[in-house]
Design a protein around this motif. Structure first.
Motif, PDB file in Angstrom:
ATOM      1  N   PRO A 198       8.677 -13.790 -24.817  1.00  0.00           N
ATOM      2  CA  PRO A 198       7.572 -14.196 -23.932  1.00  0.00           C
ATOM      3  C   PRO A 198       8.045 -15.004 -22.730  1.00  0.00           C
ATOM      4  N   ALA A 199       9.197 -15.663 -22.869  1.00  0.00           N
ATOM      5  CA  ALA A 199       9.704 -16.489 -21.766  1.00  0.00           C
ATOM      6  C   ALA A 199       9.975 -15.668 -20.517  1.00  0.00           C
ATOM      7  N   LEU A 200      10.217 -14.360 -20.682  1.00  0.00           N
ATOM      8  CA  LEU A 200      10.490 -13.515 -19.519  1.00  0.00           C
ATOM      9  C   LEU A 200       9.296 -13.452 -18.570  1.00  0.00           C
ATOM     10  N   ILE A 201       8.103 -13.628 -19.110  1.00  0.00           N
ATOM     11  CA  ILE A 201       6.918 -13.599 -18.243  1.00  0.00           C
ATOM     12  C   ILE A 201       6.960 -14.737 -17.237  1.00  0.00           C
ATOM     13  N   TYR A 202       7.527 -15.871 -17.642  1.00  0.00           N
ATOM     14  CA  TYR A 202       7.548 -17.032 -16.758  1.00  0.00           C
ATOM     15  C   TYR A 202       8.512 -16.876 -15.590  1.00  0.00           C
ATOM     16  N   TRP A 203       9.338 -15.835 -15.602  1.00  0.00           N
ATOM     17  CA  TRP A 203      10.147 -15.528 -14.425  1.00  0.00           C
ATOM     18  C   TRP A 203       9.259 -15.067 -13.274  1.00  0.00           C
ATOM     19  N   TYR A 204       8.108 -14.506 -13.613  1.00  0.00           N
ATOM     20  CA  TYR A 204       7.229 -13.917 -12.613  1.00  0.00           C
ATOM     21  C   TYR A 204       5.957 -14.732 -12.369  1.00  0.00           C
ATOM     22  N   PHE A 205       5.460 -15.387 -13.413  1.00  0.00           N
ATOM     23  CA  PHE A 205       4.191 -16.098 -13.320  1.00  0.00           C
ATOM     24  C   PHE A 205       4.334 -17.459 -13.999  1.00  0.00           C
ATOM     25  N   PRO A 206       3.931 -18.543 -13.330  1.00  0.00           N
ATOM     26  CA  PRO A 206       4.129 -19.880 -13.905  1.00  0.00           C
ATOM     27  C   PRO A 206       3.289 -20.167 -15.146  1.00  0.00           C
ATOM     28  N   ASP A 207       2.137 -19.506 -15.271  1.00  0.00           N
ATOM     29  CA  ASP A 207       1.283 -19.749 -16.430  1.00  0.00           C
ATOM     30  C   ASP A 207       0.306 -18.586 -16.586  1.00  0.00           C
ATOM     31  N   LYS A 208      -0.504 -18.648 -17.632  1.00  0.00           N
ATOM     32  CA  LYS A 208      -1.436 -17.550 -17.909  1.00  0.00           C
ATOM     33  C   LYS A 208      -2.492 -17.420 -16.817  1.00  0.00           C
ATOM     34  N   GLU A 209      -2.924 -18.533 -16.245  1.00  0.00           N
ATOM     35  CA  GLU A 209      -3.938 -18.461 -15.186  1.00  0.00           C
ATOM     36  C   GLU A 209      -3.400 -17.721 -13.969  1.00  0.00           C
ATOM     37  N   ALA A 210      -2.146 -17.996 -13.590  1.00  0.00           N
ATOM     38  CA  ALA A 210      -1.548 -17.300 -12.447  1.00  0.00           C
ATOM     39  C   ALA A 210      -1.422 -15.808 -12.741  1.00  0.00           C
ATOM     40  N   LEU A 211      -1.059 -15.472 -13.966  1.00  0.00           N
ATOM     41  CA  LEU A 211      -0.966 -14.068 -14.364  1.00  0.00           C
ATOM     42  C   LEU A 211      -2.338 -13.413 -14.302  1.00  0.00           C
ATOM     43  N   PHE A 212      -3.356 -14.106 -14.762  1.00  0.00           N
ATOM     44  CA  PHE A 212      -4.725 -13.586 -14.730  1.00  0.00           C
ATOM     45  C   PHE A 212      -5.162 -13.314 -13.299  1.00  0.00           C
ATOM     46  N   ARG A 213      -4.903 -14.251 -12.399  1.00  0.00           N
ATOM     47  CA  ARG A 213      -5.275 -14.068 -10.995  1.00  0.00           C
ATOM     48  C   ARG A 213      -4.573 -12.848 -10.399  1.00  0.00           C
ATOM     49  N   GLU A 214      -3.297 -12.697 -10.735  1.00  0.00           N
ATOM     50  CA  GLU A 214      -2.548 -11.565 -10.196  1.00  0.00           C
ATOM     51  C   GLU A 214      -3.062 -10.245 -10.765  1.00  0.00           C
ATOM     52  N   VAL A 215      -3.423 -10.235 -12.035  1.00  0.00           N
ATOM     53  CA  VAL A 215      -3.982  -9.030 -12.641  1.00  0.00           C
ATOM     54  C   VAL A 215      -5.265  -8.631 -11.921  1.00  0.00           C
TER      55      VAL A 215
END
Length: 206
Positions: free
Chosen positions: A45-62
């Motif tokens: 799961p740590a690989l996700i943090y290379w691209y997005f700082p947290d779940k909220e940032a990932l949600f916004r990008e999605v």
């Protein structure tokens, strides 16, 4: 170097695809970085943090990547000078087309339920979607007033009114199929809504 960059882009897209499905299936609260990583086929799961700082940032990008209307307003400068007869139908059609996707419909149902129970999720969703769409519309309406295409008015109200005119059509897709029993298509509704809004906002004599 190109292969490495291509691999990084491919991994990022896999993460976005997996996150979209997880959010659509489990909602914002139910989807976790761990479950998204597993769905994306990542070793950690740590690989996700290379691209997005947290779940909220990932949600916004999605949302930005998967919701057509947010893609349309990502570069507002290219739309500001175009006439409202072109821009408002474009925004409306892309807004409504979002809810033709069954996964997006599931996500909308889940997020509405979560937002009603949890103010923090309402804030996340509001900042990611509603604030951006209304922000664009307010800027656009104000610029059209400056250009003399619309009469002076409170653009906060016109932006809200325009989105409000589209909500029943969304409701018919996501929550209440009975709304669509009269056969009103998205194209017909957009044409009618834009015409009614602009008839009330045109400068005198035009």
């Amino acid at each position: 170097m190109g292969r490495v960059c291509g691999g990084l882009v491919g991994r990022r897209e896999r993460i976005l695809d997996a996150a979209f499905e997880e959010f659509a299936t489990k909602g914002f609260r139910g989807a976790t970085i761990k479950s998204i990583a597993r769905a994306a086929g990542l070793r950690s799961p740590a690989l996700i943090y290379w691209y997005f700082p947290d779940k909220e940032a990932l949600f916004r990008e999605v949302l930005g990547a998967r919701i057509p209307v947010l893609r349309a307003v990502r570069d507002p400068a290219r739309l500001l000078d175009r006439p409202p007869e072109e821009v408002l139908p474009l925004i409306a059609k892309r807004y409504l087309s979002t809810f033709d996707n069954p996964a997006a419909q599931r996500m909308a149902r889940l997020l509405v339920g979560e937002a009603m129970r949890r103010p923090e999720i309402a804030e996340v969703f509001g900042n990611a979607v509603i604030k951006r769409i209304l922000g664009f519309l307010k800027s656009y309406m104000a610029h059209q007033v400056e250009l003399g295409r619309l009469r002076p008015h409170d653009v906060r109200s016109s932006a809200r009114a325009f989105i409000g005119m589209l909500l029943p059509q969304v409701g018919g897709k996501v929550f209440f199929p009975a709304i669509r029993e009269d056969g009103l298509t998205d194209e017909e509704h957009v044409e009618n809504a834009v015409r009614m809004l602009l008839e009330g906002l045109r400068p005198e004599g035009k």
